[in-house]
Scaffold this motif. Structure first.
Motif, PDB file in Angstrom:
ATOM      1  N   GLU A  17      19.212  23.703 -15.578  1.00  0.00           N
ATOM      2  CA  GLU A  17      18.271  23.443 -14.691  1.00  0.00           C
ATOM      3  C   GLU A  17      18.068  22.160 -13.916  1.00  0.00           C
ATOM      4  O   GLU A  17      17.829  21.933 -12.935  1.00  0.00           O
ATOM      5  CB  GLU A  17      16.746  23.906 -15.433  1.00  0.00           C
ATOM      6  CG  GLU A  17      16.625  25.265 -15.835  1.00  0.00           C
ATOM      7  CD  GLU A  17      15.213  25.299 -16.139  1.00  0.00           C
ATOM      8  OE1 GLU A  17      14.692  24.348 -16.443  1.00  0.00           O
ATOM      9  OE2 GLU A  17      14.931  26.586 -16.737  1.00  0.00           O
ATOM     10  N   ALA A  18      18.353  20.959 -14.794  1.00  0.00           N
ATOM     11  CA  ALA A  18      18.204  19.642 -14.414  1.00  0.00           C
ATOM     12  C   ALA A  18      19.186  19.348 -13.227  1.00  0.00           C
ATOM     13  O   ALA A  18      19.095  18.676 -12.448  1.00  0.00           O
ATOM     14  CB  ALA A  18      18.193  18.758 -15.519  1.00  0.00           C
ATOM     15  N   GLU A  19      20.567  20.171 -13.514  1.00  0.00           N
ATOM     16  CA  GLU A  19      21.534  19.596 -12.602  1.00  0.00           C
ATOM     17  C   GLU A  19      21.270  20.275 -11.144  1.00  0.00           C
ATOM     18  O   GLU A  19      21.667  19.697 -10.116  1.00  0.00           O
ATOM     19  CB  GLU A  19      23.047  20.149 -13.172  1.00  0.00           C
ATOM     20  CG  GLU A  19      23.240  19.108 -14.168  1.00  0.00           C
ATOM     21  CD  GLU A  19      24.524  19.512 -14.844  1.00  0.00           C
ATOM     22  OE1 GLU A  19      25.147  20.612 -14.504  1.00  0.00           O
ATOM     23  OE2 GLU A  19      25.016  18.993 -15.836  1.00  0.00           O
ATOM     24  N   ILE A  20      20.910  21.554 -11.554  1.00  0.00           N
ATOM     25  CA  ILE A  20      20.676  22.193  -9.982  1.00  0.00           C
ATOM     26  C   ILE A  20      19.426  21.765  -9.246  1.00  0.00           C
ATOM     27  O   ILE A  20      19.438  21.768  -8.144  1.00  0.00           O
ATOM     28  CB  ILE A  20      20.413  23.997 -10.314  1.00  0.00           C
ATOM     29  CG1 ILE A  20      21.730  24.228 -10.922  1.00  0.00           C
ATOM     30  CG2 ILE A  20      20.098  24.609  -9.339  1.00  0.00           C
ATOM     31  CD1 ILE A  20      22.982  24.292 -10.119  1.00  0.00           C
ATOM     32  N   ALA A  21      18.385  21.465 -10.140  1.00  0.00           N
ATOM     33  CA  ALA A  21      17.149  20.787  -9.416  1.00  0.00           C
ATOM     34  C   ALA A  21      17.486  19.556  -8.814  1.00  0.00           C
ATOM     35  O   ALA A  21      17.224  19.232  -7.585  1.00  0.00           O
ATOM     36  CB  ALA A  21      16.207  20.542 -10.341  1.00  0.00           C
ATOM     37  N   THR A  22      18.228  18.860  -9.357  1.00  0.00           N
ATOM     38  CA  THR A  22      18.919  17.362  -8.552  1.00  0.00           C
ATOM     39  C   THR A  22      19.797  17.766  -7.537  1.00  0.00           C
ATOM     40  O   THR A  22      19.467  17.170  -6.286  1.00  0.00           O
ATOM     41  CB  THR A  22      19.670  16.707  -9.575  1.00  0.00           C
ATOM     42  OG1 THR A  22      18.822  16.237 -10.657  1.00  0.00           O
ATOM     43  CG2 THR A  22      20.166  15.333  -8.870  1.00  0.00           C
ATOM     44  N   ARG A  23      20.617  18.794  -7.389  1.00  0.00           N
ATOM     45  CA  ARG A  23      21.222  19.139  -6.572  1.00  0.00           C
ATOM     46  C   ARG A  23      20.561  19.746  -5.200  1.00  0.00           C
ATOM     47  O   ARG A  23      20.931  19.207  -4.025  1.00  0.00           O
ATOM     48  CB  ARG A  23      22.404  20.315  -6.751  1.00  0.00           C
ATOM     49  CG  ARG A  23      23.383  20.888  -5.641  1.00  0.00           C
ATOM     50  CD  ARG A  23      24.078  22.184  -6.556  1.00  0.00           C
ATOM     51  NE  ARG A  23      24.465  23.024  -5.471  1.00  0.00           N
ATOM     52  CZ  ARG A  23      24.917  24.192  -5.500  1.00  0.00           C
ATOM     53  NH1 ARG A  23      25.210  24.512  -6.800  1.00  0.00           N
ATOM     54  NH2 ARG A  23      25.513  24.927  -4.633  1.00  0.00           N
ATOM     55  N   PHE A  24      19.610  20.324  -5.530  1.00  0.00           N
ATOM     56  CA  PHE A  24      18.850  20.838  -4.215  1.00  0.00           C
ATOM     57  C   PHE A  24      17.706  20.118  -3.767  1.00  0.00           C
ATOM     58  O   PHE A  24      16.852  20.501  -3.130  1.00  0.00           O
ATOM     59  CB  PHE A  24      18.397  22.422  -4.524  1.00  0.00           C
ATOM     60  CG  PHE A  24      19.354  23.279  -4.560  1.00  0.00           C
ATOM     61  CD1 PHE A  24      19.766  23.882  -3.355  1.00  0.00           C
ATOM     62  CD2 PHE A  24      20.075  23.805  -5.535  1.00  0.00           C
ATOM     63  CE1 PHE A  24      20.912  24.908  -3.264  1.00  0.00           C
ATOM     64  CE2 PHE A  24      21.276  24.843  -5.637  1.00  0.00           C
ATOM     65  CZ  PHE A  24      21.420  25.356  -4.320  1.00  0.00           C
ATOM     66  N   GLY A  25      17.403  18.962  -4.640  1.00  0.00           N
ATOM     67  CA  GLY A  25      16.018  18.169  -4.528  1.00  0.00           C
ATOM     68  C   GLY A  25      14.875  18.757  -4.529  1.00  0.00           C
ATOM     69  O   GLY A  25      13.866  18.707  -3.830  1.00  0.00           O
ATOM     70  N   ARG A  37      14.046  27.160 -12.085  1.00  0.00           N
ATOM     71  CA  ARG A  37      13.870  28.193 -13.139  1.00  0.00           C
ATOM     72  C   ARG A  37      13.504  29.663 -12.879  1.00  0.00           C
ATOM     73  O   ARG A  37      13.906  30.685 -13.508  1.00  0.00           O
ATOM     74  CB  ARG A  37      12.438  27.575 -14.132  1.00  0.00           C
ATOM     75  CG  ARG A  37      12.443  28.544 -15.459  1.00  0.00           C
ATOM     76  CD  ARG A  37      11.262  27.810 -16.594  1.00  0.00           C
ATOM     77  NE  ARG A  37      11.625  26.589 -16.860  1.00  0.00           N
ATOM     78  CZ  ARG A  37      11.058  25.560 -16.242  1.00  0.00           C
ATOM     79  NH1 ARG A  37       9.949  25.482 -15.799  1.00  0.00           N
ATOM     80  NH2 ARG A  37      11.473  24.206 -16.953  1.00  0.00           N
ATOM     81  N   ASP A  38      12.762  29.806 -11.805  1.00  0.00           N
ATOM     82  CA  ASP A  38      12.349  31.184 -11.317  1.00  0.00           C
ATOM     83  C   ASP A  38      13.726  31.668 -10.533  1.00  0.00           C
ATOM     84  O   ASP A  38      13.844  33.082 -10.908  1.00  0.00           O
ATOM     85  CB  ASP A  38      11.486  31.002 -10.101  1.00  0.00           C
ATOM     86  CG  ASP A  38       9.989  30.612 -10.746  1.00  0.00           C
ATOM     87  OD1 ASP A  38       9.811  30.571 -11.846  1.00  0.00           O
ATOM     88  OD2 ASP A  38       9.147  29.959  -9.761  1.00  0.00           O
ATOM     89  N   ALA A  39      14.444  30.853 -10.042  1.00  0.00           N
ATOM     90  CA  ALA A  39      15.878  31.569  -9.505  1.00  0.00           C
ATOM     91  C   ALA A  39      16.739  31.946 -10.602  1.00  0.00           C
ATOM     92  O   ALA A  39      17.335  33.004 -10.419  1.00  0.00           O
ATOM     93  CB  ALA A  39      16.435  30.522  -8.607  1.00  0.00           C
ATOM     94  N   PHE A  40      16.576  31.166 -11.743  1.00  0.00           N
ATOM     95  CA  PHE A  40      17.443  31.564 -13.049  1.00  0.00           C
ATOM     96  C   PHE A  40      17.070  32.815 -13.394  1.00  0.00           C
ATOM     97  O   PHE A  40      17.567  33.827 -13.824  1.00  0.00           O
ATOM     98  CB  PHE A  40      17.452  30.368 -14.136  1.00  0.00           C
ATOM     99  CG  PHE A  40      18.375  29.304 -13.617  1.00  0.00           C
ATOM    100  CD1 PHE A  40      18.998  29.130 -12.532  1.00  0.00           C
ATOM    101  CD2 PHE A  40      18.675  28.540 -14.869  1.00  0.00           C
ATOM    102  CE1 PHE A  40      19.761  27.898 -12.467  1.00  0.00           C
ATOM    103  CE2 PHE A  40      19.588  27.298 -14.809  1.00  0.00           C
ATOM    104  CZ  PHE A  40      20.093  27.094 -13.513  1.00  0.00           C
ATOM    105  N   ASN A  41      15.693  33.054 -13.477  1.00  0.00           N
ATOM    106  CA  ASN A  41      15.023  34.237 -14.022  1.00  0.00           C
ATOM    107  C   ASN A  41      15.559  35.700 -13.332  1.00  0.00           C
ATOM    108  O   ASN A  41      15.909  36.814 -13.717  1.00  0.00           O
ATOM    109  CB  ASN A  41      13.729  34.326 -13.930  1.00  0.00           C
ATOM    110  CG  ASN A  41      13.356  33.302 -15.382  1.00  0.00           C
ATOM    111  OD1 ASN A  41      13.891  33.232 -16.285  1.00  0.00           O
ATOM    112  ND2 ASN A  41      12.348  32.729 -15.258  1.00  0.00           N
ATOM    113  N   ARG A  42      15.564  35.241 -11.770  1.00  0.00           N
ATOM    114  CA  ARG A  42      15.996  36.337 -10.773  1.00  0.00           C
ATOM    115  C   ARG A  42      17.446  36.714 -11.256  1.00  0.00           C
ATOM    116  O   ARG A  42      17.787  37.854 -10.863  1.00  0.00           O
ATOM    117  CB  ARG A  42      15.534  35.924  -9.391  1.00  0.00           C
ATOM    118  CG  ARG A  42      14.174  35.885  -9.153  1.00  0.00           C
ATOM    119  CD  ARG A  42      13.785  35.325  -7.745  1.00  0.00           C
ATOM    120  NE  ARG A  42      14.738  35.989  -6.722  1.00  0.00           N
ATOM    121  CZ  ARG A  42      14.617  35.659  -5.188  1.00  0.00           C
ATOM    122  NH1 ARG A  42      13.729  34.703  -5.155  1.00  0.00           N
ATOM    123  NH2 ARG A  42      15.196  36.468  -4.528  1.00  0.00           N
TER     124      ARG A  42
END
Length: 230
Positions: free
Chosen positions: A38-46, A53-58
């Motif tokens: 989650e942390a890496e993806i959040a940083t990547r997309f700003g 987390r919501d996208a991961f759940n989908r």
């Protein structure tokens, strides 16, 4: 991508993250077993971690991610049971859709099928293999609309998403596309002729194109599949 939010709906950061990761998983840029955080993806997309987390759940709901508490999230490996389930459901839905489409196909429905096939032929002539996926979805959506069962396309989308990655591991697009377009033409011809049995036969042949790929990949890339423990 077809699985993105419907046209006219307000897009969110969740949609952006979901669409990007879905395409990376589908195209095998992210391979079965790859770990993501989650942390890496959040940083990547700003963005904050909540939309990630919501996208991961989908994605997990589509059986594309495996989320485990206190352990790394990873791209879900293929499950033979889930593949069999997806193929079973898809076969049942397609059979009914094709029978109804053959019964209900009107002149406008026939014209819509011809229009979709023309787009596919143009793509093949231009050697634009990347765009075929969207046209493949559009063709099957048109069949559902002709069958007056547009809701069936939602099920087809969900089940197709579970095996799309395997399609990417199959024959090259240059080899696959002519065969799949020929399948679509056979399906369309049978539907336009109101020949339900021929439409179903052509549809089931179309679905079976993946069988050899599944067998080959399960042998050559066994690490892409979940291990079943006794």
């Amino acid at each position: 991508m077809v699985l993105a939010t419907q046209l006219g709906e307000r897009r969110t950061s969740v949609d952006d993250v979901f669409d990007a990761l879905h395409e990376e998983i589908r195209s095998l840029e992210l391979k079965p077993g790859d770990r993501i955080s989650e942390a890496e993806i959040a940083t990547r997309f700003g963005v904050s971690r909540q939309p990630v987390r919501d996208a991961f759940n989908r994605l997990a709901n589509l059986d594309l991610l495996l989320i485990r508490p206190q352990r790394a999230t990873e791209v879900r490996r293929f499950s033979m049971r889930e593949i069999e389930k997806a193929r079973f459901v898809r076969s049942a839905i397609d059979t009914e859709v094709l029978r109804r489409a053959a019964k209900l196909c009107s002149a406008s429905g026939a014209a819509a099928l011809d229009g979709e096939l023309a787009k596919q032929d143009a793509l093949l002539a231009a050697e634009d293999y990347e765009g075929f996926g969207e046209l493949d979805y559009a063709f099957h959506k048109t069949l559902c609309e002709i069958a007056e069962a547009d809701y069936a396309f939602d099920v087809i989308l969900e089940e197709k998403a579970k095996v799309d990655r395997l399609c990417m591991l199959g024959l090259s697009k240059e080899q696959r596309m002519p065969e799949l377009i020929a399948d679509h033409r056979a399906i369309a011809d049978a539907v336009k002729d109101h020949d339900a049995d021929a439409a179903v036969r052509a549809g089931m042949l179309h679905l079976s194109r993946l069988d050899a790929t599944i067998e080959r990949i399960s042998q050559t890339n066994a690490n892409y599949f979940e291990h079943v423990h006794p």
